[in-house]
Design a protein around this motif. Structure first.
Motif, mmCIF file in Angstrom:
data_model
loop_
_atom_site.group_PDB
_atom_site.id
_atom_site.type_symbol
_atom_site.label_atom_id
_atom_site.label_comp_id
_atom_site.label_asym_id
_atom_site.label_seq_id
_atom_site.Cartn_x
_atom_site.Cartn_y
_atom_site.Cartn_z
ATOM 1 N N GLU A 143 1.025 -1.169 0.044
ATOM 2 C CA GLU A 143 -0.054 0.083 -0.102
ATOM 3 C C GLU A 143 0.940 1.083 0.003
ATOM 4 N N ARG A 144 1.985 1.396 0.819
ATOM 5 C CA ARG A 144 2.821 2.402 0.931
ATOM 6 C C ARG A 144 3.526 2.615 -0.493
ATOM 7 N N ASN A 145 4.010 1.405 -1.118
ATOM 8 C CA ASN A 145 4.604 1.599 -2.710
ATOM 9 C C ASN A 145 3.424 2.250 -3.609
ATOM 10 N N VAL A 146 2.247 1.876 -3.593
ATOM 11 C CA VAL A 146 1.288 2.421 -4.544
ATOM 12 C C VAL A 146 0.970 3.708 -3.974
ATOM 13 N N ARG A 147 0.934 4.263 -2.891
ATOM 14 C CA ARG A 147 0.673 5.404 -2.505
ATOM 15 C C ARG A 147 1.693 6.465 -3.065
ATOM 16 N N THR A 148 3.048 5.878 -2.674
ATOM 17 C CA THR A 148 3.957 6.897 -3.132
ATOM 18 C C THR A 148 4.062 6.923 -4.721
ATOM 19 N N MET A 150 1.440 6.949 -6.632
ATOM 20 C CA MET A 150 0.239 7.657 -7.078
ATOM 21 C C MET A 150 0.748 9.316 -6.618
ATOM 22 N N THR A 151 1.421 9.403 -5.599
ATOM 23 C CA THR A 151 1.682 10.896 -5.237
ATOM 24 C C THR A 151 2.776 11.429 -6.290
ATOM 25 N N ASN A 152 3.680 10.604 -6.873
ATOM 26 C CA ASN A 152 4.603 10.931 -7.801
ATOM 27 C C ASN A 152 4.087 10.860 -9.224
ATOM 28 N N ARG A 153 3.192 10.617 -9.526
ATOM 29 C CA ARG A 153 2.574 10.356 -10.864
ATOM 30 C C ARG A 153 2.405 11.688 -11.586
ATOM 31 N N ALA A 154 1.785 12.728 -10.913
ATOM 32 C CA ALA A 154 1.652 13.986 -11.831
ATOM 33 C C ALA A 154 2.498 15.076 -11.122
ATOM 34 N N GLY A 155 3.723 14.597 -10.913
ATOM 35 C CA GLY A 155 4.625 15.723 -10.543
ATOM 36 C C GLY A 155 5.348 16.390 -11.410
ATOM 37 N N LEU A 156 6.055 17.409 -11.089
ATOM 38 C CA LEU A 156 6.729 18.262 -12.289
ATOM 39 C C LEU A 156 7.749 17.547 -12.648
ATOM 40 N N LEU A 157 8.543 16.475 -11.742
ATOM 41 C CA LEU A 157 9.750 15.903 -12.041
ATOM 42 C C LEU A 157 9.484 14.992 -13.091
ATOM 43 N N ALA A 158 8.407 14.062 -12.863
ATOM 44 C CA ALA A 158 7.705 13.048 -13.939
ATOM 45 C C ALA A 158 7.466 13.723 -14.999
ATOM 46 N N LEU A 159 6.861 14.904 -15.081
ATOM 47 C CA LEU A 159 6.538 15.472 -16.215
ATOM 48 C C LEU A 159 7.593 15.870 -17.025
ATOM 49 N N MET A 160 8.575 16.405 -16.383
ATOM 50 C CA MET A 160 9.870 16.876 -16.896
ATOM 51 C C MET A 160 10.636 15.393 -17.716
ATOM 52 N N LEU A 161 10.753 14.761 -16.967
ATOM 53 C CA LEU A 161 11.443 13.506 -17.324
ATOM 54 C C LEU A 161 10.847 12.562 -18.604
ATOM 55 N N HIS A 162 9.341 12.736 -18.489
ATOM 56 C CA HIS A 162 8.656 11.787 -19.595
ATOM 57 C C HIS A 162 7.958 12.629 -20.669
ATOM 58 N N GLN A 163 7.979 13.789 -20.810
ATOM 59 C CA GLN A 163 7.320 14.583 -21.771
ATOM 60 C C GLN A 163 8.233 14.519 -23.232
ATOM 61 N N THR A 164 7.368 14.356 -24.135
ATOM 62 C CA THR A 164 7.909 14.248 -25.451
ATOM 63 C C THR A 164 7.788 15.841 -26.123
#
Length: 180
Positions: A143-148, A150-164
């Protein structure tokens, strides 16, 4: 029965013993050898509702807490003295698992067939509780891994790393020429 000549060997010490007292002897012999082995941890058990589960007696010499099941710990717990009038009371079974509804009515001191049955039944229950605690701990970790995640899913770092990024404003199709 006339089995005075029949003897079996103890699984712990290897000595020949009479089958009528075999369970009693093997239980005591096992406890003697088990008490020579240490199962310790530097920390006491801190599980809510886990009273009577682990022994948790502190050994100042090794600075550890005993981690045996409390009911089976031969070092820190003694079997209670059995009164002369106490009945065995072990539930009788047919075909190994089918309960008959009857109970052993022999005096506990004379019943060699069901020696320490209460202690072993309590150990089964405690061991099942330990398995449930491990499974619960595993589920909390998942559950902790899933919550982590989910919170990192829409973060700025994720958008910068995975945006085309489309560098050529005239191209609308971003697939490679091999994929077309």
């Amino acid at each position: 029965s006339d089995d005075t000549d029949l003897q079996i060997f103890c699984v712990s010490c290897g000595h020949p013993i009479n089958p009528r007292v075999a369970l009693r002897h093997m239980e005591r012999c096992y406890a003697k050898y088990e008490s020579q082995t240490s199962f310790g941890s530097m920390y006491p058990t801190r599980i809510e509702g886990a009273t009577r589960l682990f022994c948790d007696v502190y050994n100042p010499q090794s600075k550890t807490y005993c981690k045996r099941l409390q009911v089976l710990c031969p070092e820190h717990s003694r079997d209670p003295k059995v009164p002369a009038d106490e009945v065995c009371g072990c539930p009788l079974v047919r075909d190994v698992f089918e309960l008959t509804g009857d109970f052993c009515r022999l005096p506990k001191r004379q019943c060699n067939r069901h020696y320490c049955w209460e202690k072993l039944r309590r150990a089964e229950v405690d061991l099942e509780r330990v398995r449930v605690w491990y499974k619960l701990d595993e589920l909390f970790e998942q559950e902790r891994n899933v919550r982590t995640a989910m919170t990192n899913r829409a973060g700025l770092l994720a958008l910068m790393l995975h945006q085309t990024i489309q560098h050529d404003p005239l191209t609308t199709d971003l697939r490679s020429s091999a994929d077309r």
